[in-house]
Motif scaffolding. Sequence first.
Motif, PDB file in Angstrom:
ATOM      1  N   LYS A  77      16.871 -23.322  29.110  1.00  0.00           N
ATOM      2  CA  LYS A  77      17.093 -24.406  29.921  1.00  0.00           C
ATOM      3  C   LYS A  77      17.382 -25.076  28.245  1.00  0.00           C
ATOM      4  O   LYS A  77      17.016 -25.206  26.784  1.00  0.00           O
ATOM      5  CB  LYS A  77      17.327 -25.507  30.117  1.00  0.00           C
ATOM      6  CG  LYS A  77      16.014 -24.613  31.508  1.00  0.00           C
ATOM      7  CD  LYS A  77      17.212 -24.323  32.874  1.00  0.00           C
ATOM      8  CE  LYS A  77      16.985 -23.959  34.081  1.00  0.00           C
ATOM      9  NZ  LYS A  77      18.662 -24.089  34.605  1.00  0.00           N
ATOM     10  N   ARG A  78      18.228 -26.383  28.936  1.00  0.00           N
ATOM     11  CA  ARG A  78      18.086 -27.841  27.105  1.00  0.00           C
ATOM     12  C   ARG A  78      16.685 -28.383  27.180  1.00  0.00           C
ATOM     13  O   ARG A  78      16.212 -28.207  27.741  1.00  0.00           O
ATOM     14  CB  ARG A  78      18.997 -28.701  27.607  1.00  0.00           C
ATOM     15  CG  ARG A  78      20.579 -28.623  27.740  1.00  0.00           C
ATOM     16  CD  ARG A  78      20.943 -30.173  27.392  1.00  0.00           C
ATOM     17  NE  ARG A  78      20.592 -31.384  27.964  1.00  0.00           N
ATOM     18  CZ  ARG A  78      21.031 -31.387  28.988  1.00  0.00           C
ATOM     19  NH1 ARG A  78      21.793 -30.730  30.516  1.00  0.00           N
ATOM     20  NH2 ARG A  78      20.115 -32.277  30.170  1.00  0.00           N
ATOM     21  N   GLY A  79      16.379 -28.614  25.173  1.00  0.00           N
ATOM     22  CA  GLY A  79      15.029 -28.795  25.132  1.00  0.00           C
ATOM     23  C   GLY A  79      14.151 -27.569  24.894  1.00  0.00           C
ATOM     24  O   GLY A  79      13.241 -27.767  24.532  1.00  0.00           O
ATOM     25  N   ALA A  80      14.292 -25.632  25.199  1.00  0.00           N
ATOM     26  CA  ALA A  80      13.981 -24.548  25.244  1.00  0.00           C
ATOM     27  C   ALA A  80      13.785 -24.677  23.461  1.00  0.00           C
ATOM     28  O   ALA A  80      14.132 -24.793  22.866  1.00  0.00           O
ATOM     29  CB  ALA A  80      14.429 -23.832  26.120  1.00  0.00           C
ATOM     30  N   VAL A  81      12.938 -24.091  23.336  1.00  0.00           N
ATOM     31  CA  VAL A  81      11.964 -23.742  21.377  1.00  0.00           C
ATOM     32  C   VAL A  81      12.707 -21.886  21.977  1.00  0.00           C
ATOM     33  O   VAL A  81      12.322 -20.783  22.648  1.00  0.00           O
ATOM     34  CB  VAL A  81      10.863 -24.361  21.616  1.00  0.00           C
ATOM     35  CG1 VAL A  81      10.312 -23.345  20.750  1.00  0.00           C
ATOM     36  CG2 VAL A  81      10.536 -25.329  21.955  1.00  0.00           C
ATOM     37  N   ILE A  82      13.193 -22.195  20.488  1.00  0.00           N
ATOM     38  CA  ILE A  82      13.450 -21.111  19.806  1.00  0.00           C
ATOM     39  C   ILE A  82      12.783 -20.682  18.069  1.00  0.00           C
ATOM     40  O   ILE A  82      12.703 -21.787  17.683  1.00  0.00           O
ATOM     41  CB  ILE A  82      15.023 -20.700  19.720  1.00  0.00           C
ATOM     42  CG1 ILE A  82      15.858 -20.947  20.839  1.00  0.00           C
ATOM     43  CG2 ILE A  82      15.190 -19.118  19.006  1.00  0.00           C
ATOM     44  CD1 ILE A  82      17.293 -20.103  21.145  1.00  0.00           C
ATOM     45  N   GLU A  83      12.240 -19.819  18.101  1.00  0.00           N
ATOM     46  CA  GLU A  83      11.245 -19.655  17.024  1.00  0.00           C
ATOM     47  C   GLU A  83      11.750 -18.430  15.764  1.00  0.00           C
ATOM     48  O   GLU A  83      11.929 -17.464  16.677  1.00  0.00           O
ATOM     49  CB  GLU A  83       9.995 -19.298  16.775  1.00  0.00           C
ATOM     50  CG  GLU A  83       9.338 -20.755  17.884  1.00  0.00           C
ATOM     51  CD  GLU A  83       7.585 -20.198  18.074  1.00  0.00           C
ATOM     52  OE1 GLU A  83       7.112 -19.288  18.229  1.00  0.00           O
ATOM     53  OE2 GLU A  83       6.695 -21.397  18.358  1.00  0.00           O
TER      54      GLU A  83
END
Length: 206
Positions: A133-139
């Motif tokens: 979803k929009r706003g999800a975090v990817i590290e």
Amino acid sequence: MRRIGDTAIAAITVVALGSAVWLLGAGAATHAPPQPTAAEGRPDPGEERLTSPALDPSPPTRIRIPTIKVNAPLMGLALTSAGSLDVPPAAEKNLAGWYEAGTTPGETGTAIVAGHVDNTEGPAVFYNLGALKRGAVIEVDRKDGSTAVFSVDAVEVYAARNFPDEKVYGAAARPELRVITCGGTYSKATGYQGNVVVFAHLTGSR
């Protein structure tokens, strides 16, 4: 074909990132990977303005996407003789790759990460990418010890015949990330008919 840095890159061949052979026995209707909704393809302009300063170049070593339980090492990817982005070995289900002749994740520009949605045995590293979803975090962990933190702006699926090279691979004035796998409709004769693409930008580091 799109030029990134000094190298031209063609659209990723959809069959290279997933075979779905296992679906034929498991039942495609109940086991097909999730696909993004139309709402996730419309980025929030306010969210996009929140951008962290670019990092110095450093090769990435690992990608984590907590909401879909991705925690995978990254290998370097080059281009095939046909000009398409190469892919990680299909047998390595929990392995993704990054385009090492292009931008490193966190520096200014468009960094490219790709991985399989499945292999002949079942789901692979980016099986649930379409559920983001929009706003999800990817590290993204980097060789210099830092971690680049990205926020998802949009998740879209494109048919192979209409793959938008410029939009996906085009140069960016800020640090951006694309994460790509197979997606779209599935045909027993030809496999997946498109690609799922996640668009994200740098929002922090540590």
